[in-house]
Design an enzyme around this catalytic site. Structure first.
Site, short mmCIF file in Angstrom:
data_model
loop_
_atom_site.label_atom_id
_atom_site.label_comp_id
_atom_site.label_asym_id
_atom_site.label_seq_id
_atom_site.Cartn_x
_atom_site.Cartn_y
_atom_site.Cartn_z
N HIS A 181 0.87 -1.18 0.00
CA HIS A 181 0.00 0.00 0.00
C HIS A 181 0.91 1.24 0.00
CE1 HIS A 181 -3.72 -2.14 2.03
NE2 HIS A 181 -3.37 -2.70 0.89
N HIS A 193 -8.32 -0.95 2.45
CA HIS A 193 -7.35 -1.34 1.41
C HIS A 193 -7.38 -0.29 0.32
CE1 HIS A 193 -6.40 -5.56 2.74
NE2 HIS A 193 -7.27 -5.13 3.62
C1 LIG Z 1 0.53 -7.94 -4.19
C2 LIG Z 1 -0.40 -6.82 -3.87
C3 LIG Z 1 -1.54 -7.07 -3.09
C4 LIG Z 1 -2.42 -6.05 -2.80
N1 LIG Z 1 -3.59 -6.33 -2.17
C5 LIG Z 1 -4.56 -5.39 -2.14
C6 LIG Z 1 -5.88 -5.72 -1.76
O1 LIG Z 1 -6.20 -6.87 -1.43
N2 LIG Z 1 -6.82 -4.74 -1.77
C7 LIG Z 1 -6.52 -3.45 -2.14
O2 LIG Z 1 -7.39 -2.61 -2.15
N3 LIG Z 1 -5.26 -3.11 -2.48
C8 LIG Z 1 -4.30 -4.06 -2.53
N4 LIG Z 1 -3.07 -3.73 -2.97
C9 LIG Z 1 -2.75 -2.32 -3.26
C10 LIG Z 1 -3.42 -1.77 -4.50
O3 LIG Z 1 -3.55 -2.76 -5.49
C11 LIG Z 1 -2.58 -0.60 -5.00
O4 LIG Z 1 -2.39 0.32 -3.96
C12 LIG Z 1 -3.24 0.15 -6.16
O5 LIG Z 1 -3.66 -0.76 -7.14
C13 LIG Z 1 -2.25 1.15 -6.72
O6 LIG Z 1 -2.82 1.81 -7.83
P1 LIG Z 1 -2.02 2.93 -8.62
O7 LIG Z 1 -2.92 3.41 -9.68
O8 LIG Z 1 -1.46 3.89 -7.64
O9 LIG Z 1 -0.76 2.18 -9.23
P2 LIG Z 1 -0.73 0.85 -10.14
O10 LIG Z 1 -2.06 0.19 -10.18
O11 LIG Z 1 0.41 0.05 -9.67
O12 LIG Z 1 -0.46 1.42 -11.61
C14 LIG Z 1 0.75 1.95 -12.03
C15 LIG Z 1 0.88 1.57 -13.50
O13 LIG Z 1 1.89 2.34 -14.11
C16 LIG Z 1 2.68 1.50 -14.92
N5 LIG Z 1 3.97 2.14 -15.01
C17 LIG Z 1 4.89 2.33 -14.03
N6 LIG Z 1 5.91 3.05 -14.49
C18 LIG Z 1 5.64 3.34 -15.78
C19 LIG Z 1 6.31 4.09 -16.76
N7 LIG Z 1 7.47 4.70 -16.51
N8 LIG Z 1 5.75 4.18 -17.98
C20 LIG Z 1 4.56 3.58 -18.24
N9 LIG Z 1 3.90 2.87 -17.35
C21 LIG Z 1 4.42 2.77 -16.12
C22 LIG Z 1 2.69 0.18 -14.20
O14 LIG Z 1 3.05 -0.88 -15.04
C23 LIG Z 1 1.25 0.10 -13.71
O15 LIG Z 1 0.39 -0.46 -14.66
C24 LIG Z 1 -2.14 -4.73 -3.25
C25 LIG Z 1 -1.01 -4.48 -4.01
C26 LIG Z 1 -0.15 -5.51 -4.34
C27 LIG Z 1 1.04 -5.22 -5.19
#
Ligand SMILES: Cc1cc2nc3c(=O)[nH]c(=O)nc-3n(C[C@H](O)[C@H](O)[C@H](O)COP(=O)(O)OP(=O)(O)OC[C@H]3O[C@@H](n4cnc5c(N)ncnc54)[C@H](O)[C@@H]3O)c2cc1C
Ligand SMILES: *[C@@H]1O[C@H](CO)[C@@H](O)[C@H](O)[C@H]1NC(C)=O
Ligand SMILES: *[C@@H]1O[C@H](CO)[C@@H](O)[C@H](O)[C@H]1NC(C)=O
Ligand SMILES: *[C@@H]1O[C@H](CO)[C@@H](O)[C@H](O)[C@H]1NC(C)=O
Ligand SMILES: *[C@@H]1O[C@H](CO)[C@@H](O)[C@H](O)[C@H]1NC(C)=O
Ligand SMILES: *[C@@H]1O[C@H](CO)[C@@H](O)[C@H](O)[C@H]1NC(C)=O
Ligand SMILES: *[C@@H]1O[C@H](CO)[C@@H](O)[C@H](O)[C@H]1NC(C)=O
Ligand SMILES: *[C@@H]1O[C@H](CO)[C@@H](O)[C@H](O)[C@H]1NC(C)=O
Ligand SMILES: *[C@@H]1O[C@H](CO)[C@@H](O)[C@H](O)[C@H]1NC(C)=O
Ligand SMILES: *[C@@H]1O[C@H](CO)[C@@H](O)[C@H](O)[C@H]1NC(C)=O
Ligand SMILES: *[C@@H]1O[C@H](CO)[C@@H](O)[C@H](O)[C@H]1NC(C)=O
Ligand SMILES: *[C@@H]1O[C@H](CO)[C@@H](O)[C@H](O)[C@H]1NC(C)=O
Ligand SMILES: *[C@@H]1O[C@H](CO)[C@@H](O)[C@H](O)[C@H]1NC(C)=O
Length: 612
Positions: free
Chosen positions: A543, A586
């Site tokens: 997270h 979460h």
């Molecule tokens: C193993 C795991 C279990 C989890 N369990 C839960 C759960 O049960 N419930 C819950 O609510 N949350 C959970 N989380 C947390 C939650 O999934 C994340 O906090 C949330 O999805 C983050 O979203 P985001 O949009 O910030 O980033 P992300 O969804 O990580 O998106 C970032 C995106 O940017 C892309 N990217 C990165 N750098 C670049 C770049 N330079 N150029 C182009 N693309 C790039 C990546 O490939 C990715 O697709 C978990 C996370 C993980 C990893």
């Protein structure tokens, strides 16, 4: 450049696109990694993850607006490691996981942790544990006191806007699945449910009674802002199709034939390029520099805005590569300073996931939906007041340490206010201090748990001139002794849970880890903490947040209440990095709401733009 011209340029792109449209399981993928050099879009979203896809989907509802998403990973719609709801965690450590390495934990035996983060259209929602629990309303309602517009009422409304809850069947309800209709919505794109494959048998009753014997009441709903208690959680699954509901499945595939929405997969965003115009010293983004898998560099122009959604590790790195950050970090990589903003990459927070375990004398199968949240008072009982007082006395020291290491992002009095806000909040009886997920799988029980409000503050900064390289991730876990104290108290509580009736009746006592030989009943806190740090294999909670915090600039903020990066005219960050402090629940339930809110703001501002 007006909107109509922006659109006609997209038409030009599409002519070249048509021959590349691919059939994949009967569905078209608009893909065009080779031919986007020097093309224009109204909005460019860097990162097609959980938040990025929501924004892309909402902005492209207007057919006159063109949107491009740059995603480093691939389409993963039919990857069985992603879609399965019978196994948890199987997509981790595969190609859809970045598998980031942290810097050595100098306060925890110098070990380095592996940080999972999703790679592919859908981001971390492709690989996460699918739990869908909103934060505590008491936490969200404190955000206005530290300068945010967002409070519980807004978050609840925007989070519900995205939600399509599928009520449990009669047979699931008979197994103890419960929910309160008012705390869900049924009209949004994101399907949620109580897992149709939830664990059956007497285990639910046993856990329920065991928590009750520890003073934790049953709870029938975890998505309405009140969390203390034990019960069954909702998750991001489609209970009809029995498939993971990731962000792409909810927000992109249903609208993928929109002509004005283009997804570029296998493409890494490296930096923002700036317009030579700099009205009133405000930096105006003109394009994104992106890199294909073989290293070819292209430029994609933004008529209106660039939105960073690359997650809490990559969004600050892209800003730094673009000249926005702490001048001393930038100068080490010979990057010219566009905006002096030392808060970029600071304020990094995650929780530490701890666990105990034991064998049980019966086998249970299915998707374990059990969860409990306990308060500071549940943990410390009559000692709560003295723990609170001693921690309050230590906060000025913690704050001074943070201010000394954050490169001038904020001063000690600001940090003291933020930490005191966190601590006073913990004292409230309805604010959860710890989440406990008693996972029961086959003949094992392993309660995993995490203190929800860490005080340690890490950082994420680039440390290479190679713009596609991962940044240096320094979590500083256990920097402050309050975090260690919480870890110890929680681990004791969890082992005690295993020896509490009626659960103790099915636990094989000789298999409890840590054993009573290794860590005796009367072990000191030092012995416990040593076990946690050196032997327990604790993990990050994934997270990770806070590295582009939404806060006033003087409080260490990177973005304002409109998600706009300070010092820029048309660059926003919309992902978990903007969340300034850890909260309970979460992150996706919070983030889907935040992304819906951001989309409305971007659309609102866009209505006024006629000429760029
Ligand atoms: C193993 C795991 C279990 C989890 N369990 C839960 C759960 O049960 N419930 C819950 O609510 N949350 C959970 N989380 C947390 C939650 O999934 C994340 O906090 C949330 O999805 C983050 O979203 P985001 O949009 O910030 O980033 P992300 O969804 O990580 O998106 C970032 C995106 O940017 C892309 N990217 C990165 N750098 C670049 C770049 N330079 N150029 C182009 N693309 C790039 C990546 O490939 C990715 O697709 C978990 C996370 C993980 C990893
Ligand atoms: C799925 O996971 C397994 C092992 O965890 C791995 O071998 C396989 O390559 C993965 N499949 C895909 C499509 O990534
Ligand atoms: C951790 O590494 C630092 C720097 O290399 C060193 O000074 C310290 O002694 C190490 N600590 C442990 C516990 O190994
Ligand atoms: C949990 O226990 C409470 C009584 O304390 C009861 O009302 C509730 O139905 C129980 N839930 C389950 C799933 O057994
Ligand atoms: C993305 O890259 C992978 C690995 O190189 C490749 O197998 C896949 O086909 C690419 N995806 C698209 C849509 O081109
Ligand atoms: C994109 O165009 C620029 C010139 O505008 C050129 O230097 C660059 O090599 C091109 N990139 C690719 C991948 O063709
Ligand atoms: C539980 O399942 C394991 C194999 O998965 C088996 O060896 C064991 O005998 C089972 N135990 C009980 C109590 O059924
Ligand atoms: C309270 O503190 C005392 C003295 O340190 C300790 O013996 C006791 O176990 C503590 N109680 C709880 C609930 O932590
Ligand atoms: C904690 O501080 C408060 C306010 O100063 C005081 O009333 C209370 O008695 C203190 N508690 C303990 C256990 O010392
Ligand atoms: C940062 O990069 C430099 C040069 O590659 C390296 O020497 C240094 O160890 C790195 N810093 C950390 C903390 O990894
Ligand atoms: C830059 O870093 C990426 C990712 O670590 C790596 O694949 C690539 O080879 C590096 N490029 C150079 C020129 O070292
Ligand atoms: C710390 O920063 C805040 C916000 O800018 C400011 O109001 C305060 O005066 C500063 N305190 C000190 C001691 O510099
Ligand atoms: C957009 O225009 C409306 C009225 O035309 C105005 O109230 C609003 O403040 C404007 N928004 C921005 C971001 O300029």
């Amino acid at each position: 450049m007006d909107i109509a011209m922006g659109f006609s340029r997209l038409d030009w792109v599409l002519i070249f696109l048509v021959p590349l449209l691919q059939l994949s399981d009967g569905l078209l993928h608009k893909e065009q990694t080779q031919i986007t050099n020097n093309t224009h879009f109204d909005y460019i979203i860097l990162g097609g993850g959980t938040a990025g896809i929501v924004v892309a989907s909402r902005l492209s509802e207007d057919p006159h607006i063109t949107v491009a998403v740059i995603e480093a990973g691939d389409f993963e719609r039919n990857n069985p490691n992603v879609t399965t709801i019978t196994e948890l965690g199987v997509a981790q450590k595969t190609r859809v996981d970045w598998q980031y390495e942290s810097a050595p934990l100098i306060f925890a035996d110098n070990q380095s942790l592996e940080w999972s983060a999703g790679k592919g259209l859908g981001g971390s929602s492709l690989i996460n544990g699918m739990t869908y629990i909103r934060p505590a309303s008491s936490q969200m309602d404190l955000w206005p006191s530290i300068g945010l517009e967002l409070d519980w009422a807004k978050l609840f409304a925007f989070s519900k806007k995205g939600e399509h809850f599928q009520p449990p069947s009669a047979s699931l309800t008979a197994l103890g699945a419960s929910y309160q209709p008012f705390d869900h919505d049924f009209r949004g794109p994101l399907k949620t449910c109580i897992s149709p494959l939830m664990t059956s048998g007497i285990i639910h009753d046993i856990l329920n009674s065991t928590f009750k014997n520890l003073g934790i009441p049953p709870r029938h709903e975890f998505d309405g802002g009140e969390l203390r208690g034990f019960g069954t959680q909702a998750c991001t699954q489609d209970s009809v199709a029995e498939v993971r509901e990731d962000a792409a499945r909810a927000y992109y595939y249903p609208v993928m034939d929109r002509q004005n929405l283009v997804i570029m997969v296998n493409t890494t965003a490296t930096r923002i390029l700036w317009s030579p115009e700099n009205p009133e010293g405000i930096a105006i983004a003109s394009a994104a520099e992106v890199s294909s898998q073989n290293g070819d560099v292209s430029t994609i122009y933004a008529n209106r805005e660039i939105i960073l959604s690359a997650g809490a590790f990559r969004s600050p790195a892209i800003l730094e590569n673009s000249g926005i950050g702490n001048p001393s970090v930038l100068s080490q990589q010979s990057i010219d300073v566009k905006v002096d903003l030392p808060s970029v990459g600071e304020n990094f927070q995650d929780q530490t996931v701890l666990s105990v375990s034991a064998e049980i004398t019966q086998n249970f199968t299915g998707f374990p939906p059990f969860v409990a949240h306990i308060s500071l008072h549940d943990l410390f009982g009559s000692n709560t007041s003295s723990i609170f007082n001693s921690t309050l006395a230590k906060i000025p020291g913690y704050a001074a340490t943070i201010a000394a290491q954050n490169g001038g992002a904020s001063n000690a009095s600001v940090q003291q206010h933020l930490l005191e806000t966190q601590l006073y909040l913990l004292l409230k009886s309805n604010t959860p201090a710890v989440e406990i997920a008693p996972i029961v799988l086959n003949n094992l029980i392993f309660p995993v748990f995490w203190p929800l409000q860490p005080f340690s503050r890490g950082s994420v900064h680039i440390n290479s001139t190679n713009r596609t390289k991962q940044p240096l991730i320094d979590p500083k876990f256990f920097q402050f002794d309050f975090d260690g104290q919480m870890a110890v108290a929680t681990t004791k509580y969890a082992r005690n849970f295993l020896t509490t009736a009626p659960l103790s009746g099915i636990v094989n006592a000789s298999t409890i880890t840590p054993s009573f030989e290794l860590v005796p009943e009367d072990a000191s806190d030092e012995v416990w903490l040593d076990w946690i740090k050196t032997k327990s294999s604790f993990q990050p909670n994934f997270h990770h947040l806070g590295t582009c915090a939404m806060l006033p600039k003087t409080s260490g903020g990177v973005v304002d209440n409109d998600f706009k990066v300070y010092g820029t005219g048309n660059v926003r960050v919309v992902d978990l990095s903007i969340v300034p402090l850890q909260v309970a629940g979460h992150s996706t339930s919070l983030l889907y709401g935040i992304a819906e809110w951001a989309s409305e703001k971007i659309k609102r501002d866009g209505r006024n733009i006629t000429v760029v």
